[in-house]
Design a protein around this motif. Structure first.
Motif, PDB file in Angstrom:
ATOM      1  N   THR A 128      52.746  12.411 -49.047  1.00 13.13           N
ATOM      2  CA  THR A 128      54.022  12.011 -48.428  1.00 13.13           C
ATOM      3  C   THR A 128      55.235  12.634 -49.116  1.00 13.13           C
ATOM      4  OG1 THR A 128      54.127  10.052 -49.842  1.00 13.13           O
ATOM      5  CG2 THR A 128      53.094   9.814 -47.644  1.00 13.13           C
ATOM      6  N   SER A 129      55.032  13.540 -50.064  1.00 18.30           N
ATOM      7  CA  SER A 129      56.186  14.105 -50.762  1.00 18.30           C
ATOM      8  C   SER A 129      55.876  15.531 -51.231  1.00 18.30           C
ATOM      9  CB  SER A 129      56.577  13.246 -51.965  1.00 18.30           C
ATOM     10  OG  SER A 129      55.563  13.282 -52.939  1.00 18.30           O
TER      11      SER A 129
ATOM     12  N   THR B  73      64.382  16.870 -42.441  1.00 22.11           N
ATOM     13  CA  THR B  73      63.912  15.758 -43.259  1.00 22.11           C
ATOM     14  C   THR B  73      64.957  15.417 -44.298  1.00 22.11           C
ATOM     15  OG1 THR B  73      62.815  17.291 -44.760  1.00 22.11           O
ATOM     16  CG2 THR B  73      61.522  16.449 -42.932  1.00 22.11           C
TER      17      THR B  73
ATOM     18  N   ASP C 216      60.692  12.872 -50.266  1.00 16.21           N
ATOM     19  CA  ASP C 216      59.730  11.830 -49.924  1.00 16.21           C
ATOM     20  C   ASP C 216      59.706  11.591 -48.414  1.00 16.21           C
ATOM     21  OD1 ASP C 216      58.968  11.301 -52.617  1.00 16.21           O
ATOM     22  OD2 ASP C 216      60.861  10.178 -52.886  1.00 16.21           O
ATOM     23  N   ARG C 217      58.821  10.625 -48.047  1.00 15.36           N
ATOM     24  CA  ARG C 217      58.687  10.155 -46.676  1.00 15.36           C
ATOM     25  C   ARG C 217      58.266  11.275 -45.717  1.00 15.36           C
ATOM     26  NH1 ARG C 217      63.232   7.743 -48.655  1.00 15.36           N
ATOM     27  NH2 ARG C 217      64.599   9.170 -47.540  1.00 15.36           N
TER      28      ARG C 217
END
Length: 440
Positions: free
Chosen positions: A344-345, A381, A395-396
């Motif tokens: 996720t990162s 992002t 992240d995310r």
């Protein structure tokens, strides 16, 4: 017998009458008669014999006109002249008893037909001399003078010789002059347009406002020196004049100014090499902000500037340079040698180098932003900012998805194009693990 006597008597009378008539006609003008008819001698009433008819001479039929007075012939043209050298040319003087009126004078250098000049002159009893000025010294000239009548006809005048040599110049005939800013000028009543020569073979230029002045532009490297100019003409002795070429002859537009390409900014100038006491101090302003002056050492990248230099001679301001405009963009070189990835990162680590902006890299105005965009959707992002630079973590992100990750350098509010893009895929994990196994 009586009849014979009467006939003889009449014949005598007629002869006498004819003689008297002829005598009277010789003293009168000839008159035209309409016709010639014989005159019939009258017959006496007391005789029956017819008398013989005697013809009468008819006068001349033409009338001789009275003699008229003819117009007097014009006096012969007197046209001769003398040439004598003057201070800067010739004096053309008409000789005694010349015909007054309009004349034309033609002058040219011997052997140079392209150098001819015409002068229209009116000679009178009060003005019988005309001076031709601004000729070359020690030079032979050919000359002709002609009278021009009312119909425009030219009649050449005579002289002892059609060639005359001008005088030699002397010290003081050439003086310092002025005409064009930044030029060395000399004045003379002589024609010195082709007499000047310098060590650098500079061509002379005529002054447009004064034909007695010629000028030349001194070479840039001769400023702050003494420049000697030599004048030669024909067989004359050469004349030399020396002039001090001061900084007044400095044309600021000729100063070569090299725009800076790195920080701290430095403008390179080529001042005349012989001017040892000249210096230039620059002050700059950001385009659009004329009231904010900055020194070269305070300039920043990615900004448009206009700078003007103050030229000082022994610390005295004498002139300003022309404005020079420039902008310095940093040549950033970035590499991303280390990348840390999870499902996720993505964490990036980079190094930055710059030859022309190295001094500003540590400054707080210079920072970075990181971004990762999916290669399929190109959705933006969220990026974490790290003002100190060097590393960042995003992240995310979605598991097992390829992203184009980039580092964006920023200076204040200016964002240059990303200098490095690194394709990176996140790891497998979470719900996407089953999707990955199905694709095996």
């Amino acid at each position: 017998m009586a009849g014979l006597k009467i006939l003889l008597l009449w014949a005598g009378i007629l002869v006498m009458a004819e003689a008297q008539y002829q005598q009277s006609t010789t003293a009168l003008p000839t008159i035209t008669s309409p016709s010639s008819k014989p005159i019939t001698t009258p017959t006496p009433t007391n005789t029956s014999q017819t008398q013989t008819q005697l013809p009468v001479t008819t006068p001349n039929t033409s009338v001789t006109p009275f003699a008229t007075a003819e117009a007097p012939a014009p006096p012969p043209l007197e046209c001769s002249y003398t040439v004598t050298p003057s201070n800067s040319g010739f004096n053309i003087t008409m000789n005694k008893n010349f015909t007054t009126g309009n004349y034309i004078i033609y002058i040219k250098e011997t052997g140079r037909p392209d150098s001819g000049h015409n002068y229209s002159v009116q000679f009178s009893n009060e003005s019988s001399t005309h001076e031709i000025k601004h000729l070359k010294p020690c030079t032979e000239y050919e000359h002709d003078v002609a009278f021009i009548d009312a119909a425009g006809k030219k009649t050449p005048c005579t002289t002892q010789t059609n060639t005359t040599k001008t005088n030699e110049w002397k010290e003081g005939d050439i003086k310092n002059g002025s005409c064009m800013l930044g030029y060395v000028c000399y004045r003379s009543d002589w024609d010195i347009s082709s007499s000047l020569s310098t060590s650098n073979n500079i061509s002379a230029e005529p002054c447009k406002s004064d034909k007695n002045v010629i000028c030349f532009k001194p070479p840039y490297n001769d400023i702050c020196t003494n420049l000697t100019t030599k004048f030669t003409s024909g067989n004359c002795n050469a004349l030399s004049l020396t002039r001090s070429i001061t900084t007044d002859f400095l044309n600021t537009s000729e100063i070569n100014q090299t725009s800076p390409t790195k920080l701290p900014a430095e403008i390179k100038t080529d001042l005349p090499p012989n001017c040892k006491n000249l210096n230039i101090t620059y002050s700059c302003q950001e385009v659009g902000k004329p009231d904010e002056l900055k020194n070269l050492t305070d300039l920043e990248p990615y900004t448009d500037y206009s700078c003007t230099g103050q030229i000082t001679d022994n610390n005295v301001n004498i002139k300003n340079t022309t404005a020079i405009e420039f902008r310095i963009d940093c040549d950033l070189k970035m590499s991303i040698p280390v990348t840390s990835v999870t499902n996720t990162s993505i964490a990036l680590s980079w190094t930055t180098d710059s030859e022309n902006c190295g001094v500003v890299l540590p400054k707080p105005q210079f920072h970075y932003e990181c971004s990762c965009k999916p290669t399929q959707s190109y959705e933006k992002t969220v990026a974490d900012k790290n003002p100190s630079g060097g590393t960042c973590k995003i992240d995310r992100l979605k598991p097992y998805t390829e992203y184009n990750c980039a580092v964006h350098p920023k200076y204040n509010n200016y964002v240059p194009e990303p200098t490095n893009v690194k394709p990176t895929r996140t790891n497998i994990g979470g719900k996407c693990l089953k999707c990955h196994l199905d694709n095996i």
